[in-house]
Design an enzyme around this catalytic site. Structure first.
Site, PDB file in Angstrom:
ATOM      1  CG  ASP A  27      -0.281   0.067   2.669  1.00  0.00           C
ATOM      2  OD1 ASP A  27       0.952  -0.667   2.463  1.00  0.00           O
ATOM      3  OD2 ASP A  27      -0.774   0.590   3.597  1.00  0.00           O
ATOM      4  CG  HIS A  38       6.933  -0.278  10.085  1.00  0.00           C
ATOM      5  ND1 HIS A  38       7.020  -0.525  11.386  1.00  0.00           N
ATOM      6  CD2 HIS A  38       6.704   1.015   9.969  1.00  0.00           C
ATOM      7  CE1 HIS A  38       6.633   0.208  12.065  1.00  0.00           C
ATOM      8  NE2 HIS A  38       6.334   1.343  11.538  1.00  0.00           N
TER       9      HIS A  38
HETATM   10 CA    CA Z   1       2.885  -0.776   3.938  1.00  0.00          CA
END
Ligand code: CA
Length: 319
Positions: free
Chosen positions: A9, A241
């Site tokens: 995303d 992340h």
């Molecule tokens: Ca992401």
């Protein structure tokens, strides 16, 4: 060679992860599927097309589902204060992008690609788990045909980041995540337990941009807004992340894992919380019984992970 479908995303930390996958010599990026989280689906898809064009990534890009797996849930506000209004730190993005999306929906693209490459595909999912859940629902047998699933999400022994118990990718679609974690495939969860330890400093990224040319300069530019958000939390740098999940694919030895069945809390004040029942602990019969043991990352060699990312981003090799 690891054949990877990247479900993403974009998203600033997604962008770094995408460039890492593209440049790593042992990764064959066979597809990009877009999901929701950092921004709505039209924006994350546009961003994926933009980045693929800018970085000459030829893998097909398939747009994912823009709503949640449970039709009763609605999308909430987007985290524009972290990723900017356009999902990529408010850098300027051309109005028209010549790269076009694959006509298939993301979950269908996943099914087709897994079936065409039985036992060979690693799914790396770094947004909500909606597309993976839809693929499982439409074709449950793919669980036995996928090589590995590696996701960024969850928080086991540390607090969440959108609620005291929940991490954003899981909280964004808890029912989808619960289905993905309990399906009969092998999942490794790279969550906040390890990603919060992995911080790329602003000055390091600036150095990489100087050494790495236009590709890394674009990454550096779009990361500045995100670094400003993280600045007072982790020092003058960004938590990377999504790249941690990509590093796991090629260097699992840099992580410590714990095995056990996992469930996701769906509803109530702990909505989206990930809970693992460690294999070494016994409990009376409960909701974890009969589900496969999955791996939770609970330790990371953060310096080695950052070092690998630096060398891959700049030199395209894993030195
Ligand atoms: Ca992401």
């Amino acid at each position: 060679m690891h054949k990877v479908i990247f479900d993403t995303d974009p998203g600033v930390d997604d962008a770094m992860a995408l460039l890492f996958l593209h440049r790593h010599p042992e990764i064959d990026l066979v597809g990009i599927t877009t999901t929701v989280g950092n921004a709505p689906i039209d924006i994350t898809t546009r961003n994926a097309l933009f980045l693929a064009q800018a970085w000459s990534i030829e893998a097909p890009i398939a747009q994912g589902f823009g709503e949640k797996f449970d039709a009763g849930r609605r999308n909430g506000p987007w985290p524009t204060f972290i990723h900017g209004d356009n999902g990529l730190g408010n850098i300027s993005i051309p109005e028209t992008i010549s790269r076009k999306a694959d006509p298939r929906a993301a979950h269908q693209f996943i099914i087709d690609t897994v079936r065409a490459n039985p036992g060979e595909i690693t799914l790396v999912a770094v947004g909500r788990m909606t597309n993976l859940a839809l693929a499982l629902k439409a074709d449950p047998e793919i669980a036995t045909l996928v090589k590995d699933v590696v996701i960024m999400g969850g928080a086991f022994d540390v607090p969440g980041n959108v609620t005291p118990t929940a991490e954003a990718n899981i909280h964004g679609d808890p029912e989808a995540a619960d289905l993905v974690l309990t399906a009969p495939w092998r999942v490794t969860v790279v969550g906040l337990d390890v990603t919060m330890q992995t911080v790329m400093m602003r000055s390091d990224l600036a150095k990489l941009a100087k050494a790495g040319g236009a590709h890394v300069t674009l990454l550096n530019d779009l990361s500045q807004f995100y670094i400003d958000f993280y600045n007072h939390r982790v020092g003058d740098g960004m938590v990377i992340h999504d790249s941690c999940a990509c590093v796991y694919v090629v260097r699992p030895d840099l992580f410590k894992t714990r095995s056990g069945a996992m469930r996701v809390v769906c509803g109530g004040i702990a909505d989206g919380m990930t809970i693992q029942k460690p294999d070494v602990k016994t409990f009376p019969p409960g909701e974890w019984d009969g589900h496969p043991s999955q791996s939770a990352c609970i330790g990371i060699d953060a310096d080695a992970v950052l070092g690998l990312i630096r060398s891959v981003l700049v030199e395209g090799k894993a030195a």
